[in-house]
Each structure stands twice: as C-alpha cells, then as structure tokens.
Scaffold this motif. Structure first.
Motif, short mmCIF file in Angstrom:
data_model
loop_
_atom_site.label_atom_id
_atom_site.label_comp_id
_atom_site.label_asym_id
_atom_site.label_seq_id
_atom_site.Cartn_x
_atom_site.Cartn_y
_atom_site.Cartn_z
N ASP A 109 -72.56 9.52 -62.81
CA ASP A 109 -71.47 10.49 -62.75
C ASP A 109 -71.16 11.08 -64.12
OD1 ASP A 109 -71.22 10.20 -60.10
OD2 ASP A 109 -69.62 8.72 -60.18
N ARG A 208 -68.37 3.43 -55.27
CA ARG A 208 -67.28 3.98 -56.06
C ARG A 208 -65.97 3.46 -55.48
NH1 ARG A 208 -66.47 9.53 -59.19
NH2 ARG A 208 -64.34 9.05 -59.81
N ILE A 214 -58.25 9.95 -57.84
CA ILE A 214 -56.80 10.07 -57.69
C ILE A 214 -56.44 11.39 -57.02
CG2 ILE A 214 -54.63 10.18 -58.99
CD1 ILE A 214 -56.35 8.13 -60.86
N PRO A 253 -60.31 23.97 -55.00
CA PRO A 253 -61.09 24.47 -56.14
C PRO A 253 -62.11 23.44 -56.63
CG PRO A 253 -58.85 23.88 -56.80
CD PRO A 253 -58.90 23.79 -55.30
N PRO A 254 -63.11 23.92 -57.37
CA PRO A 254 -64.12 23.00 -57.89
C PRO A 254 -63.48 21.96 -58.81
CG PRO A 254 -64.64 25.28 -58.54
CD PRO A 254 -63.35 25.31 -57.79
N GLY A 255 -64.05 20.77 -58.85
CA GLY A 255 -63.56 19.73 -59.76
C GLY A 255 -62.28 19.09 -59.31
N SER A 256 -61.98 19.16 -58.01
CA SER A 256 -60.75 18.52 -57.54
C SER A 256 -61.05 17.16 -56.90
CB SER A 256 -60.03 19.44 -56.54
OG SER A 256 -60.90 19.83 -55.51
N GLY A 257 -62.29 16.75 -56.94
CA GLY A 257 -62.62 15.39 -56.49
C GLY A 257 -63.13 15.31 -55.06
N LYS A 258 -63.59 16.42 -54.48
CA LYS A 258 -64.02 16.40 -53.07
C LYS A 258 -65.24 15.47 -52.90
CE LYS A 258 -64.31 20.96 -53.07
NZ LYS A 258 -63.67 21.26 -54.37
N THR A 259 -66.26 15.73 -53.72
CA THR A 259 -67.47 14.92 -53.59
C THR A 259 -67.19 13.47 -53.99
OG1 THR A 259 -68.63 16.90 -54.23
CG2 THR A 259 -69.91 14.88 -54.21
N SER A 260 -66.44 13.32 -55.08
CA SER A 260 -66.15 11.96 -55.55
C SER A 260 -65.39 11.19 -54.49
CB SER A 260 -65.32 11.97 -56.83
OG SER A 260 -65.86 12.86 -57.74
N GLN A 380 -50.65 13.38 -59.86
CA GLN A 380 -52.03 13.02 -60.23
C GLN A 380 -52.19 12.87 -61.74
OE1 GLN A 380 -53.42 16.24 -57.61
NE2 GLN A 380 -55.24 14.98 -57.26
N MET A 384 -53.51 9.51 -63.34
CA MET A 384 -54.77 9.46 -64.09
C MET A 384 -54.52 8.97 -65.51
SD MET A 384 -57.00 12.72 -62.78
CE MET A 384 -58.54 12.32 -63.57
N THR A 411 -58.53 18.19 -61.86
CA THR A 411 -58.62 16.75 -62.15
C THR A 411 -59.90 16.46 -62.93
OG1 THR A 411 -59.28 16.61 -59.83
CG2 THR A 411 -57.15 15.69 -60.40
P1 ADP Z 1 -65.62 18.69 -56.46
O1 ADP Z 1 -66.55 18.09 -55.46
O2 ADP Z 1 -64.24 18.92 -55.92
O3 ADP Z 1 -66.15 19.92 -57.13
P2 ADP Z 1 -66.22 16.34 -57.99
O4 ADP Z 1 -65.88 15.24 -57.06
O5 ADP Z 1 -67.67 16.71 -58.10
O6 ADP Z 1 -65.39 17.62 -57.63
O7 ADP Z 1 -65.66 15.96 -59.42
C1 ADP Z 1 -66.30 16.27 -60.64
C2 ADP Z 1 -65.97 15.18 -61.69
O8 ADP Z 1 -64.58 15.11 -61.93
C3 ADP Z 1 -66.38 13.79 -61.26
O9 ADP Z 1 -66.94 13.15 -62.39
C4 ADP Z 1 -65.11 13.09 -60.85
O10 ADP Z 1 -65.15 11.75 -61.25
C5 ADP Z 1 -64.04 13.84 -61.61
N1 ADP Z 1 -62.87 14.05 -60.75
C6 ADP Z 1 -62.56 15.17 -60.11
N2 ADP Z 1 -61.44 15.01 -59.39
C7 ADP Z 1 -61.02 13.75 -59.58
C8 ADP Z 1 -59.92 12.98 -59.09
N3 ADP Z 1 -59.04 13.53 -58.27
N4 ADP Z 1 -59.81 11.72 -59.50
C9 ADP Z 1 -60.72 11.17 -60.34
N5 ADP Z 1 -61.77 11.84 -60.83
C10 ADP Z 1 -61.93 13.12 -60.48
#
Ligand code: ADP
Length: 442
Positions: A109, A208, A214, A253-260, A380, A384, A411
């Motif tokens: 990651d 994970r 979070i 939005p991107p980077g909000s933790g969807k995949t994680s 959040q 965090m 996030t």
């Molecule tokens: P998305 O799928 O929404 O674009 P990701 O899950 O790929 O976002 O997150 C990208 C990175 O940011 C990962 O390394 C993840 O650990 C971190 N991250 C994003 N959102 C969160 C969250 N809500 N809590 C903890 N880590 C997060």
C-alpha cells in the motif's frame, strides 16, 4: 544339375549369414519380449496419478513439492547421519535436478515492492521420498496443446509409485490442499479474471485491519453489520426463492478509502476479493456472466470504477485499449441480475462519479446499499490524528482538525501528511499549510 539346397547348405558364407539372421531375429524377439514384460510389470506394479494444469490441485501440488524439496534434505541428513555416501545418494536422487522458478511480485500500500521466489520442480522427471515411499514426479508440457480456458500451454504433473502404495496419492492431495490453505491463513487472496476463470493475483496479502480505515462515524460498522446480516441469512433467501446476492456501491471522491475499506471488509470477514475490470480487453457479456457465476466461495466481487467502463467516448480518446472491451451495458445488467446460482454473491462497486451512472445500474436488487465516502470530516481528521500519534494526542487532534475547517482534504492526503511527519505531532500541526496547499479549495 546343381542341387540348390545343398549349395546353400555347403556354402559357409550363406550358412553364417543365416545363422546371424537367426541370432538377430532371436534377439529382437527377446528384446520385444523384455519390453512387453517390463510394460506388463509396470502396469501391474506401478500406479500413476495425473494432474492437469487446469485442475485446482495442480498449483497446490507444485507448491507442496517445492516444500518437500527442502524437507527432504533434512530427512536425508537424519536417516543417514553417519553414512555420507548414502546421504549423498539419497539427496541426489530425491532432489529435483531441474527446478523452475515462480516469482511473485507484490506492491504494498505504501508503494514499495517486494518479490518472492519459489522453486518448483521443472519439466522432466524427479524422484522424491515420502513416508518411506519413493514417488516419481513427471512434469510435462505439451506445447501443441493449449488449455482453452487459460490460453497457456497444457501441462501435467504425473505422480507414479508402486501400486501397493496407491493410497498415498489421496494423502498427498490432502496435505497439498491443507498446505496451500495454511499459506493463506490470516491473509486475503486477490483474484483477477484470466479468460473465463479466476486466478490468484500475486501473493496473498496480510489482512487489512478494519480500524486502519477511518470512515465517518458509524459508516464502517453499518456496512459490516449489513454484510454480516446478509451472510447469515442464506436460508431466508433460499426459502423465499430470492436470489442470494447483495450489491453495494461505494461512491465519493478519489482517495476517500473506497478500495482500502473493501480490503479491510474482506479481512474482517475472512473473505477473499475477486477484482473485475469491466474495461478489460476481451471481456464479453458471456464471459462476465460466467465469471460472476463461478466466483470462488467466500469472496467479495469488486467492480472498480464502474463509471469508466461505460463512458466510452472519453475513454477511447484517452486509451485505445478500452475499445477492446466488449461488455455492453445491458450485458452488465443481465450479469448482475442473472447470477442464477444459489451461492452467495456479494458484489461491491466503486465509482468517483455516481452522477455518471445510469439509474438502471444502481436500482435496488442490483445495488442494495449505497454509501458515500467523502473527503475527511472533522471526526475522521481527529480519529486519524490520534491513530497516528497515539491516544494521548487528543487535544492536538482537536487543534489540527480546527485548522482544517473549511478546507477540502481527502483522507488519502491526510495519511500522506501524517506519514511525512510520522514521529512528531507538533510538526504535523506546524506544517498544516503544506497540506492545505495540496487541496484545490484554497
Ligand atoms: P479510493 O479507492 O477511494 O480512491 P484508496 O482506498 O485507494 O482510495 O486510498 C488511497 C490511500 O489512502 C490508501 O493508501 C489508503 O490507506 C489511504 N486512505 C484513504 N482513505 C482512507 C481512510 N478513510 N482511512 C485510512 N486510510 C485511508
């Protein structure tokens, strides 16, 4: 008149020639007899088990054999500690002389990459020793035959041993399966589609933890409860004849933790993840339908960025490869609706643009639960912060969250900021401006 028979009989050259022919013929008969005898003995005394490469146990057995290679040296050592010659003979007999390497590549990651090498028996014949029995392994590739499912050359591994020991095969299969499953214990296996089947992608990842992602207050628990409730109600669906499936859409939005979050959800449930890219080259409606039906047990099916697959005009100008995908929108709807099997199916979709999705895709039955994962909320940010700097940092976390009020921070950006200042909560606060500069809102 010359008597021909006496001519041949009296002629020493001819009689020697006949003699030789006789000996040659006799030898040929003997040789053939020996070969037949050997074949017969082989048939009577030996027993073989052939495992084709498209069978699930193929990789299990190869993995198990590679482990045996290492163990065999130990066995040879203990059996014959004082007999160096015997030890050498055993070791050279039982260790594959020709090994093939299988490399697994894994991106973590945090972006770092690690690789792992496993030695498996290469093409050809090897002998190994197992529970007092010699077993021959013959790994063969048939370059002319292609496995239609995987488009890879057809391979087989054949194990041969004395027929009185035939029961050993089921034991080996059992051990190989247990070994493979134990390797995945506490891990999440990611599968990707490979032709019409699912194949593990890279090494299984460490699970994970749910609390490492979070989300806003109560969101994570809400989804986990819903999935758990679904999983434990198979009978309810069955009794009412309702297809046993549930669809989730995570959007935001991107980077909000969807995949994680999906990874953490799989870890929490002890499930694996089947990732399907709808824009993948060569994916057709039929294949999609088939893949959804044959997904491995206890797995979450993840369709990432569902909006991208059907937003063709934009995609085509960016990347021609998308033209190759042949999944139609109605094909996707049919595949989602038509998961006919009574097996449990949990389908998760993600998108950064819910507004681009056709309402038909996200109507109940296809998507039962929609969850918005947005940019970081005050809750959040504080969570965090304390997760990074420890429970004693709650006051600083409040201060930090206040400084970010009115700014749009993802996030993922927050995580990046905390990683830069990982040892120093104060530095994180003092440098908050660098985080604000990253956002588009200022
Ligand atoms: P998305 O799928 O929404 O674009 P990701 O899950 O790929 O976002 O997150 C990208 C990175 O940011 C990962 O390394 C993840 O650990 C971190 N991250 C994003 N959102 C969160 C969250 N809500 N809590 C903890 N880590 C997060």
């Amino acid at each position: 008149m010359v008597d021909i028979s006496s001519f041949f009989a009296d002629n020493p050259l001819f009689s020697a020639g006949f003699g030789l022919i006789g000996v040659g013929a006799g030898l040929a008969v003997l040789r053939q007899g020996a070969r037949r005898g050997a074949d017969l003995m082989k048939r009577q005394l030996l027993v073989s088990m052939e495992i084709p490469s498209h069978d699930k146990s193929y990789q299990w057995v190869l993995g198990w054999l590679s482990r045996r290679g290492a163990e065999t040296i130990k066995t040879a050592d203990t059996v014959s500690r004082d007999m160096t010659w015997v030890r050498r003979r055993i070791a050279s007999a039982v260790l594959p002389r020709h090994v093939a390497v299988q490399t697994s590549y894994k991106q973590h990651d945090n972006g770092s990459v690690s690789t792992d090498f496993t030695m498996v028996p290469g093409q050809g014949k090897h002998i190994f020793f197992y529970r007092g029995i010699f077993i021959q392994v013959d790994r063969q590739r048939n370059a002319k035959m292609i496995d239609i499912q995987s488009a890879a050359p057809f391979e087989t591994v054949t194990l041969t041993t004395l027929s009185r020991d035939r029961r050993v095969f089921s034991r080996i299969l059992e051990e190989a399966r247990e070994y493979a499953l134990a390797q995945n214990e506490g891990r999440t296996v990611l599968y990707t589609s490979f032709g019409p089947e699912w194949r593990p992608f890279g090494l299984p990842r460490k699970r994970r933890l749910l609390d490492s992602v979070i989300l806003d207050k109560g969101v994570s628990a809400g989804i986990v409860d819903d999935v758990r409730d679904f999983i434990s109600n198979g009978k309810w669906y069955d009794e009412r004849g309702i297809p046993y499936r549930r669809g989730y859409l995570l959007y935001g939005p991107p980077g909000s933790g969807k995949t994680s979050f999906i990874q953490a959800l799989a870890g929490e449930l002890g499930y694996n993840i089947c990732i399907l890219n709808l824009s993948e080259r060569g994916l057709t409606d039929d294949r999609l339908n088939h893949l959804l039906t044959v997904a491995p047990e206890r797995s979450l099916i993840l369709l990432e960025d569902v909006d991208a697959a059907f937003n063709r005009n934009r995609q085509q100008s960016e990347q021609n490869a998308y033209q190759q995908s042949m999944v139609t929108f109605s094909g996707l709807l049919n595949a989602l609706d038509g998961v006919a099997s009574s097996d449990e199916r949990i389908i998760l979709m993600t998108t950064n643009h819910i507004e681009r999705l056709d309402p038909a895709l996200i109507r109940p039955g296809r998507v039962d639960v929609k969850v918005f994962l947005g940019n970081a909320t005050g809750f959040q940010i504080r969570q965090m912060f304390t997760r990074f700097y420890g429970p004693g940092s709650a006051d600083l976390a409040d201060r930090f969250a206040k400084m970010l009020e009115g700014h749009t921070v993802s996030t993922a950006q927050l995580q990046g900021h905390f990683v830069v200042h990982k040892k120093d909560a104060m530095a994180s606060i003092d440098n908050v401006h660098s985080l604000i500069e990253l956002t588009n809102d200022s």
